[in-house]
Scaffold this active site. Structure first.
Site, short mmCIF file in Angstrom:
data_model
loop_
_atom_site.label_atom_id
_atom_site.label_comp_id
_atom_site.label_asym_id
_atom_site.label_seq_id
_atom_site.Cartn_x
_atom_site.Cartn_y
_atom_site.Cartn_z
N GLY A 71 0.83 -1.21 0.00
CA GLY A 71 0.00 0.00 0.00
C GLY A 71 0.86 1.25 0.00
O GLY A 71 0.52 2.25 -0.63
N THR A 72 1.98 1.18 0.69
CA THR A 72 2.89 2.33 0.74
C THR A 72 3.35 2.70 -0.66
O THR A 72 3.36 3.87 -1.04
CB THR A 72 4.11 1.97 1.63
OG1 THR A 72 3.62 1.73 2.96
CG2 THR A 72 5.14 3.07 1.65
N ASN A 152 -6.86 4.43 9.84
CA ASN A 152 -6.34 3.20 10.46
C ASN A 152 -6.38 3.24 11.98
O ASN A 152 -6.44 2.20 12.62
CB ASN A 152 -4.91 2.93 9.98
CG ASN A 152 -4.05 4.17 9.92
OD1 ASN A 152 -4.40 5.16 9.27
ND2 ASN A 152 -2.94 4.14 10.62
N GLN A 180 -7.72 0.52 4.58
CA GLN A 180 -8.45 0.01 5.75
C GLN A 180 -9.92 -0.29 5.44
O GLN A 180 -10.61 -0.89 6.26
CB GLN A 180 -8.37 1.01 6.91
CG GLN A 180 -6.97 1.15 7.49
CD GLN A 180 -6.47 -0.11 8.20
OE1 GLN A 180 -7.25 -1.02 8.53
NE2 GLN A 180 -5.18 -0.18 8.45
N SER A 200 -4.62 -2.90 -0.19
CA SER A 200 -3.44 -3.70 0.17
C SER A 200 -3.86 -5.08 0.67
O SER A 200 -4.84 -5.21 1.42
CB SER A 200 -2.64 -2.95 1.25
OG SER A 200 -1.54 -3.71 1.65
N HIS A 202 -2.34 -7.44 2.71
CA HIS A 202 -2.13 -8.06 4.04
C HIS A 202 -3.12 -7.61 5.10
O HIS A 202 -3.11 -8.13 6.21
CB HIS A 202 -0.67 -7.86 4.51
CG HIS A 202 -0.32 -6.48 4.94
ND1 HIS A 202 -0.30 -6.10 6.26
CD2 HIS A 202 0.05 -5.38 4.24
CE1 HIS A 202 0.08 -4.83 6.35
NE2 HIS A 202 0.29 -4.37 5.14
N THR A 238 9.72 -7.61 -12.14
CA THR A 238 9.09 -8.92 -12.25
C THR A 238 8.02 -9.07 -11.18
O THR A 238 8.27 -8.80 -10.00
CB THR A 238 10.15 -10.04 -12.11
OG1 THR A 238 11.12 -9.85 -13.14
CG2 THR A 238 9.52 -11.42 -12.24
N CYS A 324 1.78 1.46 12.34
CA CYS A 324 2.49 1.48 11.06
C CYS A 324 3.58 2.53 11.06
O CYS A 324 4.29 2.69 10.10
CB CYS A 324 1.52 1.80 9.93
SG CYS A 324 0.09 0.78 9.97
#
Ligand code: PLP
Length: 384
Positions: A71-72, A152, A180, A200, A202, A238, A324
């Site tokens: 996400g960053t 978040n 979020q 994102s 995760h 890749t 985070c």
């Protein structure tokens, strides 16, 4: 080692179904997706299948999904790539809300030496963006506005469609960080009416190492990474096939489970916040609509960091401020932007529930929390 996990806004455990989908791409099947042979073609097909799954979960078209590593990266790509369409002379100003994740605000600050100017949009005491103030800040040279869908820390949800309307009318581009929101509330790129949106993997029981920027095709964004031309030239490198496949599978699960997730975690939060009432607690953002699973609170006279460590020793994983951020000892910038006094903000603790948590865990946690608060208060009064 913590045995009860209440930190789902930080990250989530990999779902076993997701792991199963990923394993072949980590073992026998994986070829380079740009290779012409059958291994490569299979990997390419797997990526395109995942792209369709992510698009479906976001209410977008497959052609609008650009995979990134996290996400960053997607937020950096949105901020630097969109504003970079026009030179600083014509798109000078970047507006970000005062409560954004640092991976939105820091790239905006980082390009200031190139001539751009980064400014914050204020939020009110509930953590909501002030639309009138935004209107007054929008000028001809505003290139980009970025406001997160859901915070978040507090879980507070913004009215992104209304904000996007105002931004579009002013001729600027609109990005939202929906990291979020995915899987917790209904999410639809088209309805939000933004030019770009970040999600994102995760945060929804997918693997770390995959995320996406959902992008209106008419936005002629500049790539962050130049190279072999993957992702239609927008993100060379890749592809992480296994992680992307896992992200796709996690999206499918998140959408199938979203309504249940919302109802289940909201019930846990109500039980929890009901229990907090007897503990002299401030709950942040609770006058606004929030993510169903998130509770952010502070106990008068106790440092959030101290309480988090004490609860960890008792077997509960919760967060203080923003997990985070590496500057976690500073009071939360989100709370300061909401006008919370720094002394209270330093006491902030976040609990974020997940689908696997139970009402019995909440009951036991409340008892532990109450004991730890008592113990820490006694220690403080002895030290004083
Ligand atoms: N945006 C928000 C609102 C977040 O909560 C996070 C991570 O916690 C991120 C962006 C960064 O996402 P990632 O961890 O995938 O880089």
């Amino acid at each position: 080692m913590a045995s009860v996990y209440f930190d789902h806004n930080a990250t989530t455990a990999l779902d076993s179904i997701v792991l199963e989908a990923m394993l072949p791409w980590m073992q026998t099947q994986s070829g380079n997706p740009t290779s012409r042979h059958s291994y490569g073609r299979r990997s390419r097909d797997a990526i395109e299948h995942a792209r369709a799954q992510v698009a479906e979960a976001c209410g977008a078209y497959s052609s609008q999904v650009v995979f990134t590593s996290c996400g960053t990266e997607a937020n950096n790509f949105a901020v630097k790539g969109i504003v970079g369409i026009k030179p600083a002379v014509t798109a000078q100003q970047i507006l970000t809300s005062a409560i954004e994740h640092p991976c939105v605000t820091r790239p905006a600050l980082a390009i200031q030496p190139l001539g751009y100017v980064s400014r914050h949009i204020a939020v009110d005491a509930n953590g909501k963006v002030n639309l009138e103030q935004l209107k007054s800040q929008l000028v001809k040279s505003t290139g980009l506005v970025s406001v997160m869908l859901a915070n978040n820390e507090t879980g507070v949800i913004q009215n992104i469609a209304s904000i996007a309307d105002v931004v579009r009318n002013a001729g600027a581009f609109m990005h939202t960080d929906a990291v979020q929101g995915l899987g917790k509330i209904e999410l639809n790129f088209a309805d939000l009416n933004v030019h770009a949106m970040t999600v994102s993997s995760h945060k929804i029981h997918g693997p770390q190492g995959a995320a996406a920027l959902i992008l209106d095709k008419r936005v002629d964004i500049q790539p962050l990474l130049h190279g072999g031309g993957q992702e239609k030239g927008l993100r060379s490198g890749t592809e992480n096939v296994a992680a992307i496949v896992g992200f796709g599978a996690a999206c499918e699960l998140a959408i199938a489970n979203q309504k249940h997730f919302a109802a289940h975690t909201q019930a846990l939060r109500e039980q929890f916040e009901q229990g907090l009432k007897s503990l002299n607690v401030t709950i942040f953002g609770n006058q606004a609509s929030r993510l169903p699973n998130t509770s952010f609170f502070a106990i008068d006279g106790i440092e959030g960091e101290t309480l988090v460590m004490a609860l960890d020793r008792k077997g509960y994983a919760v967060a203080s401020g923003s997990a985070c951020s590496s500057d976690s000892t500073k009071p939360s910038h989100v709370l300061l932007a909401m006008g919370v006094h720094a002394d209270i903000a330093r006491g902030a603790v976040r609990v974020s529930f997940g689908a696997g948590n139970t009402s019995a865990q909440v009951t036991d946690f409340l008892a532990t929390l109450s004991n730890e608060i008592l113990r820490l208060k006694q220690l403080t009064s002895i030290a004083a």
